[in-house]
Design a protein around this motif. Sequence first.
Motif, mmCIF file in Angstrom:
data_model
loop_
_atom_site.group_PDB
_atom_site.id
_atom_site.type_symbol
_atom_site.label_atom_id
_atom_site.label_comp_id
_atom_site.label_asym_id
_atom_site.label_seq_id
_atom_site.Cartn_x
_atom_site.Cartn_y
_atom_site.Cartn_z
ATOM 1 N N ALA A 230 -40.730 -10.084 -37.912
ATOM 2 C CA ALA A 230 -41.545 -8.882 -37.744
ATOM 3 C C ALA A 230 -41.853 -8.315 -39.126
ATOM 4 O O ALA A 230 -40.951 -8.158 -39.943
ATOM 5 C CB ALA A 230 -40.811 -7.849 -36.905
ATOM 6 N N ILE A 231 -43.121 -8.085 -39.366
ATOM 7 C CA ILE A 231 -43.545 -7.467 -40.619
ATOM 8 C C ILE A 231 -43.680 -5.973 -40.355
ATOM 9 O O ILE A 231 -44.500 -5.554 -39.537
ATOM 10 C CB ILE A 231 -44.886 -8.051 -41.092
ATOM 11 N N LEU A 232 -42.840 -5.188 -40.999
ATOM 12 C CA LEU A 232 -42.812 -3.752 -40.727
ATOM 13 C C LEU A 232 -43.674 -3.006 -41.730
ATOM 14 O O LEU A 232 -43.359 -2.956 -42.918
ATOM 15 C CB LEU A 232 -41.383 -3.230 -40.774
ATOM 16 N N THR A 233 -44.773 -2.460 -41.248
ATOM 17 C CA THR A 233 -45.677 -1.684 -42.110
ATOM 18 C C THR A 233 -45.958 -0.352 -41.418
ATOM 19 O O THR A 233 -47.100 0.076 -41.344
ATOM 20 C CB THR A 233 -46.994 -2.434 -42.350
ATOM 21 N N LEU A 234 -44.912 0.243 -40.894
ATOM 22 C CA LEU A 234 -45.083 1.501 -40.158
ATOM 23 C C LEU A 234 -44.397 2.631 -40.922
ATOM 24 O O LEU A 234 -43.612 2.369 -41.833
ATOM 25 C CB LEU A 234 -44.554 1.373 -38.728
ATOM 26 N N PRO A 235 -44.711 3.876 -40.569
ATOM 27 C CA PRO A 235 -44.111 5.000 -41.293
ATOM 28 C C PRO A 235 -42.591 4.920 -41.294
ATOM 29 O O PRO A 235 -41.986 4.517 -40.301
ATOM 30 C CB PRO A 235 -44.591 6.225 -40.488
ATOM 31 N N ARG A 236 -42.008 5.296 -42.427
ATOM 32 C CA ARG A 236 -40.551 5.180 -42.593
ATOM 33 C C ARG A 236 -39.796 5.911 -41.499
ATOM 34 O O ARG A 236 -38.721 5.481 -41.090
ATOM 35 C CB ARG A 236 -40.159 5.700 -43.960
ATOM 36 N N SER A 237 -40.392 7.017 -41.005
ATOM 37 C CA SER A 237 -39.699 7.815 -39.989
ATOM 38 C C SER A 237 -39.444 6.977 -38.731
ATOM 39 O O SER A 237 -38.474 7.186 -38.027
ATOM 40 C CB SER A 237 -40.542 9.038 -39.627
ATOM 41 N N LYS A 238 -40.313 6.009 -38.475
ATOM 42 C CA LYS A 238 -40.171 5.204 -37.250
ATOM 43 C C LYS A 238 -39.513 3.855 -37.509
ATOM 44 O O LYS A 238 -39.047 3.185 -36.579
ATOM 45 C CB LYS A 238 -41.557 4.958 -36.638
ATOM 46 N N ALA A 239 -39.495 3.431 -38.765
ATOM 47 C CA ALA A 239 -39.129 2.039 -39.065
ATOM 48 C C ALA A 239 -37.697 1.692 -38.644
ATOM 49 O O ALA A 239 -37.454 0.623 -38.085
ATOM 50 C CB ALA A 239 -39.328 1.764 -40.547
ATOM 51 N N VAL A 240 -36.766 2.609 -38.872
ATOM 52 C CA VAL A 240 -35.357 2.289 -38.626
ATOM 53 C C VAL A 240 -35.118 2.017 -37.136
ATOM 54 O O VAL A 240 -34.519 1.003 -36.767
ATOM 55 C CB VAL A 240 -34.427 3.417 -39.134
ATOM 56 N N LYS A 241 -35.648 2.895 -36.275
ATOM 57 C CA LYS A 241 -35.443 2.699 -34.840
ATOM 58 C C LYS A 241 -36.133 1.415 -34.366
ATOM 59 O O LYS A 241 -35.540 0.588 -33.664
ATOM 60 C CB LYS A 241 -35.992 3.896 -34.053
ATOM 61 N N VAL A 242 -37.383 1.230 -34.790
ATOM 62 C CA VAL A 242 -38.128 0.035 -34.377
ATOM 63 C C VAL A 242 -37.392 -1.237 -34.798
ATOM 64 O O VAL A 242 -37.266 -2.181 -34.024
ATOM 65 C CB VAL A 242 -39.559 0.059 -34.960
ATOM 66 N N VAL B 62 -39.976 -5.070 -49.246
ATOM 67 C CA VAL B 62 -41.042 -4.959 -50.245
ATOM 68 C C VAL B 62 -41.350 -3.470 -50.371
ATOM 69 O O VAL B 62 -42.231 -2.955 -49.691
ATOM 70 C CB VAL B 62 -42.305 -5.723 -49.831
ATOM 71 N N HIS B 63 -40.534 -2.790 -51.167
ATOM 72 C CA HIS B 63 -40.739 -1.354 -51.348
ATOM 73 C C HIS B 63 -41.675 -1.149 -52.531
ATOM 74 O O HIS B 63 -41.246 -1.114 -53.683
ATOM 75 C CB HIS B 63 -39.408 -0.648 -51.572
ATOM 76 N N LEU B 64 -42.969 -1.066 -52.219
ATOM 77 C CA LEU B 64 -43.983 -1.061 -53.271
ATOM 78 C C LEU B 64 -43.796 0.080 -54.250
ATOM 79 O O LEU B 64 -43.874 -0.114 -55.464
ATOM 80 C CB LEU B 64 -45.382 -1.014 -52.647
ATOM 81 N N TRP C 158 -39.541 -8.447 -42.441
ATOM 82 C CA TRP C 158 -40.158 -8.338 -43.764
ATOM 83 C C TRP C 158 -40.609 -6.888 -43.858
ATOM 84 O O TRP C 158 -41.594 -6.498 -43.225
ATOM 85 C CB TRP C 158 -41.322 -9.309 -43.876
ATOM 86 N N ASN C 159 -39.863 -6.105 -44.601
ATOM 87 C CA ASN C 159 -39.972 -4.657 -44.489
ATOM 88 C C ASN C 159 -40.784 -4.008 -45.604
ATOM 89 O O ASN C 159 -40.327 -3.918 -46.736
ATOM 90 C CB ASN C 159 -38.567 -4.045 -44.459
ATOM 91 N N PHE C 160 -41.979 -3.549 -45.263
ATOM 92 C CA PHE C 160 -42.830 -2.798 -46.199
ATOM 93 C C PHE C 160 -42.646 -1.294 -46.029
ATOM 94 O O PHE C 160 -43.178 -0.521 -46.825
ATOM 95 C CB PHE C 160 -44.306 -3.141 -45.990
ATOM 96 N N SER C 161 -41.955 -0.889 -44.970
ATOM 97 C CA SER C 161 -41.747 0.546 -44.750
ATOM 98 C C SER C 161 -40.769 1.051 -45.802
ATOM 99 O O SER C 161 -39.776 0.389 -46.095
ATOM 100 C CB SER C 161 -41.204 0.794 -43.343
ATOM 101 N N HIS C 162 -41.060 2.208 -46.334
ATOM 102 C CA HIS C 162 -40.345 2.669 -47.521
ATOM 103 C C HIS C 162 -39.000 3.286 -47.157
ATOM 104 O O HIS C 162 -38.704 4.452 -47.456
ATOM 105 C CB HIS C 162 -41.225 3.656 -48.280
ATOM 106 N N VAL C 163 -38.177 2.507 -46.495
ATOM 107 C CA VAL C 163 -36.866 2.955 -46.058
ATOM 108 C C VAL C 163 -35.982 1.718 -45.940
ATOM 109 O O VAL C 163 -36.489 0.606 -45.721
ATOM 110 C CB VAL C 163 -36.990 3.689 -44.701
#
Lengths: 233, 233
Positions: free
Chosen positions: A150-162, A193-195, A175-180
């Motif tokens: 799963a490529i995670l590109t969703l808001p950090r607030s939701k990323a952990v639960k998802v 990938v914390h840009l 593959w985590n692009f969410s900044h968390v």
Amino acid sequence: MDSEKRISPAVINRLPRYYRYLGDLLESDITRISSKELSAKMNITASQIRQDLNNFGGFGQQGYGYNVEYLHNEIKKILGLDRLYNMIVVGGGNIGQALVNYTNFEKRGFVIKAVFDINPRIIGMTIRGVEVHDVDKMEEYIKNNSIDVAILTLPRSKAVKVANDLAKWGVKGMWNFSHVDLQVPEDVLVENVHLTDSLMTLLYKINEMYSEESELHHLANGLPIKPIVDLED
Amino acid sequence: MDSEKRISPAVINRLPRYYRYLGDLLESDITRISSKELSAKMNITASQIRQDLNNFGGFGQQGYGYNVEYLHNEIKKILGLDRLYNMIVVGGGNIGQALVNYTNFEKRGFVIKAVFDINPRIIGMTIRGVEVHDVDKMEEYIKNNSIDVAILTLPRSKAVKVANDLAKWGVKGMWNFSHVDLQVPEDVLVENVHLTDSLMTLLYKINEMYSEESELHHLANGLPIKPIVDLED
């Protein structure tokens, strides 16, 4: 080689780069290369290269060097690039769409099967033929399609639960692009990938090298200088 | 502290993460935190945290812990985030556009001033108010606007030459998304974001943990297993 031999994360992280360089050599019809030549190209010491490649039984031969195609294929196998991977994108925003539009992934066997989002305005749309589904359909979709990543590109607030849900539903890698930073079970692999972090690191280095004090120092000896931290100012 | 003290790259790379966590704490109105509490959140050992933060004179106090706001501000200064950075995007493709659309950058003082591309179909367009210019205008633009960072999101075949030009024209830092390693002068800083490399690393780890052999091993002891490489198959 000892099949139980463990490879250090540092080496693992260098493998894709070896794979990329060897691929370039193949494209230029170069059939063999010495660790010395490879060293010059990759800007890693020759001994480091020999050490790294020894992890895989070492394909080098004194005086002959490495057989580029063989080494490329071995690393391809080692990286697991001789199969297809099913991926989904969770979060159909800018980065998510950019990744779906990045055709090179498919060429390498990284297949993005679907995108999931909560935004009704984009649900049902397709991005380069890939449909955007309602995130409510995600559990069912994952259970019916064997999804590796799963490529995670969703808001950090939701990323952990998802991410936790995805792990529950059997997704092996994120593959985590969410900044968390995600908290997932040990048997779920995460690559971040914390840009913004990466950009901040660059700016830190620029700031230090080109800070006024450093600039003088820099001009004085004409050499780039190491970061200096001075909390006195 | 010794103002000549050098900070290891590993610590520098962890700073943005500290900065992110401290920012979260501030948002939750947490004014102080012990290395132990921070350790639990960040999943770094407390002694590692104390060691890292000691690089900056150490702001911790026995029994009190760290003053979150002070530490956040100090790291902000150390990272050079107390000023604005002018950036340009070279390559107006998917990733380039996604970055221009990423509003968080501006909030942090990372200002994308312009995009450059060779594609006449997008030259003259604006992305979230940022104009796409002809790449031929880049030298003049850089010389008239003090540009700190160039974000490279152009095809690898062009990236190396463009990076050299940018360095010649005075760009101090390259944030490189092009899937190639740049060769720039020592006093130009480069931070690579090679997405495919990062994905390959993830797939390697998945492949190793979930390879048939590993799976059995995995089920046998109920623990995630370390990567095993076996070239015999």
